[in-house]
Design a protein around this motif. Structure first.
Motif, PDB file in Angstrom:
ATOM      1  N   SER A  87      -4.749  -4.518   9.310  1.00  0.00           N
ATOM      2  CA  SER A  87      -5.013  -3.112   8.987  1.00  0.00           C
ATOM      3  C   SER A  87      -3.725  -2.324   8.789  1.00  0.00           C
ATOM      4  O   SER A  87      -3.724  -1.279   8.126  1.00  0.00           O
ATOM      5  CB  SER A  87      -5.850  -2.471  10.095  1.00  0.00           C
ATOM      6  N   GLU A  88      -2.627  -2.825   9.351  1.00  0.00           N
ATOM      7  CA  GLU A  88      -1.344  -2.139   9.198  1.00  0.00           C
ATOM      8  C   GLU A  88      -0.568  -2.618   7.970  1.00  0.00           C
ATOM      9  O   GLU A  88       0.134  -1.826   7.334  1.00  0.00           O
ATOM     10  CB  GLU A  88      -0.483  -2.360  10.453  1.00  0.00           C
TER      11      GLU A  88
ATOM     12  N   LYS B  37      -5.775  -6.186  13.759  1.00  0.00           N
ATOM     13  CA  LYS B  37      -4.989  -4.951  13.853  1.00  0.00           C
ATOM     14  C   LYS B  37      -3.774  -5.012  12.942  1.00  0.00           C
ATOM     15  O   LYS B  37      -3.444  -4.026  12.252  1.00  0.00           O
ATOM     16  CB  LYS B  37      -4.561  -4.739  15.306  1.00  0.00           C
TER      17      LYS B  37
ATOM     18  N   TYR C 283      -1.937  -5.025   5.410  1.00  0.00           N
ATOM     19  CA  TYR C 283      -2.768  -5.449   4.280  1.00  0.00           C
ATOM     20  C   TYR C 283      -2.332  -6.814   3.730  1.00  0.00           C
ATOM     21  O   TYR C 283      -2.481  -7.093   2.554  1.00  0.00           O
ATOM     22  CB  TYR C 283      -2.751  -4.406   3.150  1.00  0.00           C
TER      23      TYR C 283
END
Length: 240
Positions: A187-188, A184, A190
């Motif tokens: 994904s925020e 997670k 990179y």
């Protein structure tokens, strides 16, 4: 390297540690409870039990754990008998599906570890116990099982470590343990390298603690393997 980001990542991944430990240790505990009867089935001379245990061990050792998790989480819901049964409140929860998959997997490996430990018990000690009047469950509880535990402990320590690492697969069914939180966060931000470095360091710390605990237990359970203390020399230089 951005140490401020590493610290922030560590603080964000830390809440996933309790769930990781729950998944690992509950699976190992349930797995041991299941591994023992499976091992006894393998050691029995009742061929239906032997072949049932062999089939179970073969299936769960020969298929990927990820596939087993998918089959339990996604596959069991395809059967209406299960969806409308009393088991459905458990089987619809990803947490319990992960526990079930990890338990069945580790029990297959654990049964072979237990079987090897039981078979490694010296036959002479079993004969001595029988000569003292022991037999059946009493012989197994007092002689065979303690010696088998001592023999199997190092290998089972490795299995516990493998289970801690295997909990990372629970993230694929939406559980937010260490790897799930890491995915997670990636994904925020990179920033995969830094995040996975911190996640790997957390797993490393957990497994180091487990390794030391297993080492202490192994040392405690095997006093006969410790070197004898060397007697101190006398004041006159003569042997004590």
């Amino acid at each position: 390297m951005d140490f401020a980001f590493l610290l922030e990542t560590f603080l964000r991944l830390l809440p996933g540690v309790p769930l990781t430990l729950q998944l690992a240790f509950l699976s190992v505990a349930f797995g041991i409870a299941l591994a023992l009867p499976v091992a006894l089935m393998r050691l029995s001379r009742i061929w239906p039990l032997v072949w049932t245990a062999r089939a179970y061990v073969f299936v769960f050792r020969s298929t990927p754990l990820l596939v087993q998790i998918f089959l339990i989480y996604y596959g069991l819901g395809q059967f209406p008998e299960l969806r409308y049964s009393a088991l459905w409140p458990i089987l619809r929860e990803p947490y319990w599906c992960a526990i079930i998959a990890l338990t069945l997997n580790t029990a297959a490996y654990g049964s072979e570890i237990v079987r090897g430990g039981v078979q490694s018990v010296p036959h002479g000690q079993i004969e001595a116990a029988r000569a003292c009047g022991m037999g059946g469950p009493l012989l197994f509880r007092r002689i065979v099982l303690p010696l088998a535990v001592r023999q199997a402990l190092p290998a089972y320590g490795n299995e516990i470590i493998l289970m801690v690492k295997a909990t990372a697969l629970a993230s694929v069914i939406t559980l937010m343990e260490i790897t799930g939180l890491a995915a997670k966060l990636i994904s925020e931000t990179y920033r995969a390298i830094e995040v996975f470095i911190v996640a790997g360091a957390i797993y490393l710390a957990i497994n180091y603690v487990i390794t030391r605990i297993v080492h202490v237990l192994e040392h405690w359970l095997t006093p006969y393997l410790r070197p004898a203390p060397v007697p101190a020399a006398s004041s006159r230089g003569e042997p004590a």
